[in-house]
Design a protein around this motif. Structure first.
Motif, PDB file in Angstrom:
ATOM      1  N   TYR A   1     -12.331   4.330  -2.117  1.00 20.31           N
ATOM      2  CA  TYR A   1     -11.810   3.324  -1.477  1.00 20.31           C
ATOM      3  C   TYR A   1     -13.190   2.452  -0.785  1.00 20.31           C
ATOM      4  CZ  TYR A   1      -7.357   3.789  -2.382  1.00 20.31           C
ATOM      5  OH  TYR A   1      -6.129   4.024  -2.634  1.00 20.31           O
TER       6      TYR A   1
ATOM      7  N   TRP B   1     -10.257  -1.574  -6.505  1.00 17.57           N
ATOM      8  CA  TRP B   1      -9.107  -0.220  -6.380  1.00 17.57           C
ATOM      9  C   TRP B   1      -8.200  -0.329  -5.873  1.00 17.57           C
ATOM     10  CZ3 TRP B   1     -11.489   4.939  -8.648  1.00 17.57           C
ATOM     11  CH2 TRP B   1     -12.185   4.734  -9.751  1.00 17.57           C
TER      12      TRP B   1
ATOM     13  N   GLU C   1      -6.599  -4.099  -5.742  1.00 17.53           N
ATOM     14  CA  GLU C   1      -6.102  -3.771  -7.356  1.00 17.53           C
ATOM     15  C   GLU C   1      -5.053  -2.730  -7.107  1.00 17.53           C
ATOM     16  OE1 GLU C   1      -8.833  -2.438 -10.241  1.00 17.53           O
ATOM     17  OE2 GLU C   1     -10.009  -4.408 -10.003  1.00 17.53           O
TER      18      GLU C   1
ATOM     19  N   LYS D   1      -4.636   0.303  -7.496  1.00 17.20           N
ATOM     20  CA  LYS D   1      -4.762   1.462  -8.029  1.00 17.20           C
ATOM     21  C   LYS D   1      -3.836   2.574  -8.332  1.00 17.20           C
ATOM     22  CE  LYS D   1      -8.835   2.802 -11.305  1.00 17.20           C
ATOM     23  NZ  LYS D   1      -8.949   1.737 -11.949  1.00 17.20           N
TER      24      LYS D   1
ATOM     25  N   ASP E   1      -4.765   6.846 -11.900  1.00 16.67           N
ATOM     26  CA  ASP E   1      -6.098   6.619 -12.174  1.00 16.67           C
ATOM     27  C   ASP E   1      -7.283   6.948 -11.136  1.00 16.67           C
ATOM     28  OD1 ASP E   1      -4.403   5.720 -14.571  1.00 16.67           O
ATOM     29  OD2 ASP E   1      -3.832   3.713 -14.192  1.00 16.67           O
ATOM     30  N   LEU E   2      -7.232   7.301 -10.329  1.00 16.75           N
ATOM     31  CA  LEU E   2      -8.174   7.693  -9.332  1.00 16.75           C
ATOM     32  C   LEU E   2      -9.137   9.140  -9.622  1.00 16.75           C
ATOM     33  CD1 LEU E   2      -6.515   6.723  -5.508  1.00 16.75           C
ATOM     34  CD2 LEU E   2      -7.384   5.239  -7.063  1.00 16.75           C
TER      35      LEU E   2
ATOM     36  N   GLU F   1     -12.910   0.242 -19.756  1.00 22.28           N
ATOM     37  CA  GLU F   1     -12.767   0.593 -18.212  1.00 22.28           C
ATOM     38  C   GLU F   1     -13.415  -0.379 -16.717  1.00 22.28           C
ATOM     39  OE1 GLU F   1     -14.676   4.755 -19.143  1.00 22.28           O
ATOM     40  OE2 GLU F   1     -13.480   5.611 -19.859  1.00 22.28           O
TER      41      GLU F   1
ATOM     42  N   ARG G   1      -8.691  -3.759 -19.825  1.00 21.44           N
ATOM     43  CA  ARG G   1      -9.673  -3.496 -18.697  1.00 21.44           C
ATOM     44  C   ARG G   1     -10.929  -4.273 -18.768  1.00 21.44           C
ATOM     45  NH1 ARG G   1      -9.553   1.903 -15.495  1.00 21.44           N
ATOM     46  NH2 ARG G   1      -9.945   2.223 -17.450  1.00 21.44           N
TER      47      ARG G   1
ATOM     48  N   LYS H   1       1.597  -2.344 -13.752  1.00 17.15           N
ATOM     49  CA  LYS H   1      -0.058  -2.468 -13.684  1.00 17.15           C
ATOM     50  C   LYS H   1      -0.462  -3.518 -13.209  1.00 17.15           C
ATOM     51  CE  LYS H   1      -1.948   2.170 -14.835  1.00 17.15           C
ATOM     52  NZ  LYS H   1      -2.258   3.287 -15.744  1.00 17.15           N
TER      53      LYS H   1
ATOM     54  N   ASP I   1      -5.640  -7.113 -15.951  1.00 17.73           N
ATOM     55  CA  ASP I   1      -7.082  -6.355 -15.536  1.00 17.73           C
ATOM     56  C   ASP I   1      -8.684  -7.147 -16.341  1.00 17.73           C
ATOM     57  OD1 ASP I   1      -6.676  -4.999 -17.002  1.00 17.73           O
ATOM     58  OD2 ASP I   1      -6.464  -2.929 -15.993  1.00 17.73           O
TER      59      ASP I   1
ATOM     60  N   ALA J   1      -6.173  -8.646 -10.959  1.00 17.20           N
ATOM     61  CA  ALA J   1      -6.192  -8.316 -10.576  1.00 17.20           C
ATOM     62  C   ALA J   1      -7.711  -8.923  -9.917  1.00 17.20           C
ATOM     63  CB  ALA J   1      -6.928  -6.818 -11.596  1.00 17.20           C
TER      64      ALA J   1
END
Length: 376
Positions: free
Chosen positions: A69, A75, A78, A80, A84-85, A252, A271, A292, A295, A355
């Motif tokens: 973080y 992240w 948003e 996340k 997705d981490l 991404e 994204r 989600k 973004d 986001a």
């Protein structure tokens, strides 16, 4: 002469053997007991060591999440999701980390948007899969500046400092804000839109008396353009002069910077942040996972023209005008300095889960710390 009978009770022959056997039996039992006791102690020590290893691994995983973080604050902002981490995930079917020393079992953000802290349950695993330890921790994020949270104007819907025109739309869900008036045709559509909030300075008094205060419309400044240019990490993401590009699929989180006009063909795009110093024309579709945050963003120093082919999801922020030509649907938000017009057959749906990365392309000033943890 009488023959004397021999007494077996008084016969001591073999007594020594019996004694030796009894001693051996006692020694065997004692040695066996000591051996079993040693095995038990070894097992206890091994389990204790595995438990400590698992606890240390879980704590290390929590610290790694904190470091993640700190390196990628967007992240956290948003919200996340854990999938997705890039962290190893706990497998409930086998109740293991599947070979990893630690894995993430649960992650949630409170509140959901914008988050103030993240609750994580990290599972540690000892060597050879022996021993599991769970640690529940709270990672708190505190903004020191930057866009935290997303300004409310990007959650409103259709916002313009100019004139807002809606011409026979497919549907419109969201608030309407026109600095120089609002025009909706036909009149029946205007009646349907009375459920939305309006804020105007002229032109709608006969339709809606309870107007909201007109919000301040932010401009994209030159310094912000320079921030976007610096954030476009790869030379392949920076373009000089007018361009015609086709972008497909998940980008991404990349930022593309065009120092000129852009004609963009989007195919299942997601994204990505598109920053254009000049005029922007977009045709195609973008994807959005409804679970989600939104973004994808399109940012232009000039005017924007969109031709949705299906659904075009994203935030549109422009210093110029905005025109959407149908048929098709836009989902997200539009913030414009110039006139904003939805053509015939265009549908619009506001999306508030946005986001924040596109508002500040450089890492937001946020500090993180482990507010507390406990072993489960």
């Amino acid at each position: 002469m009488k023959r004397r009978k021999r007494s077996f009770l008084r016969d001591e022959k073999g007594a020594a053997l019996v004694g030796v056997l009894m001693v051996l039996l006692v020694l065997t039992l004692w040695v066996g007991s000591a051996f079993l006791s040693s095995l038990t102690e070894i097992s206890i020590a091994s389990n204790h060591e595995a438990g400590l290893e698992a606890a240390y691994a879980a704590e290390a995983g929590l610290q790694d999440l904190l470091s993640l973080y700190r390196s990628r604050p967007e992240w956290f902002l948003e919200g996340k999701p854990q999938a997705d981490l890039g962290f190893p995930l706990f497998d409930p079917a086998t109740a293991t980390c599947r070979g990893a020393s630690y894995c993430l079992e649960h992650l949630s953000y409170e509140p959901a948007s914008p988050p103030a802290f993240a609750l994580a349950v990290m599972v540690g695993e000892g060597k050879g899969g022996k021993g599991l330890s769970r640690i529940k921790g709270m990672i708190q994020g505190q903004a020191l500046g930057g866009p935290f949270p997303v300004p409310e104007i990007f959650r409103m819907g259709l916002v313009t400092a100019g004139r807002l025109e809606i011409c026979d739309p497919l549907s419109v869900q969201g608030d309407l804000h026109g600095g120089r008036g609002v025009s909706i045709t036909p009149f029946s559509v205007g009646q349907q839109l009375l459920q939305n909030r309006f804020s105007v300075t002229q032109g709608m008094e006969s339709l809606r008396p309870d107007f909201q205060r007109m919000p301040d419309i932010p401009r994209i400044t030159e310094s912000r353009f320079q921030d976007y240019l610096a954030a476009a990490a790869s030379p392949h993401q920076r373009f000089s002069g007018s361009q015609s590009l086709t972008l497909k699929g998940d980008q991404e989180g990349k930022i593309f910077y065009i120092d000129g006009d852009l004609l963009l063909k989007a195919e299942d795009l997601s994204r990505v942040v598109i920053v254009v110093k000049g005029n922007l024309t977009v045709a195609g579709n973008t994807l959005f996972d409804s679970e989600k945050t939104l973004d994808t963003a399109f940012i232009s120093g000039g005017g924007v023209v969109v031709h949705p082919q299906g659904e075009l999801n994203g935030v549109f922020w422009t210093n110029g005008s905005f025109l959407a030509a149908g048929p098709g649907k836009i989902r997200g938000a539009v913030v414009a300095q110039g006139d904003l017009r939805l053509g015939t057959g265009i549908g619009f749906e506001r999306e508030t889960r946005i986001a924040q990365a596109f508002l500040s392309p450089l890492a937001p000033a946020v500090t993180f710390h482990l507010a507390g943890w406990s072993q489960q």
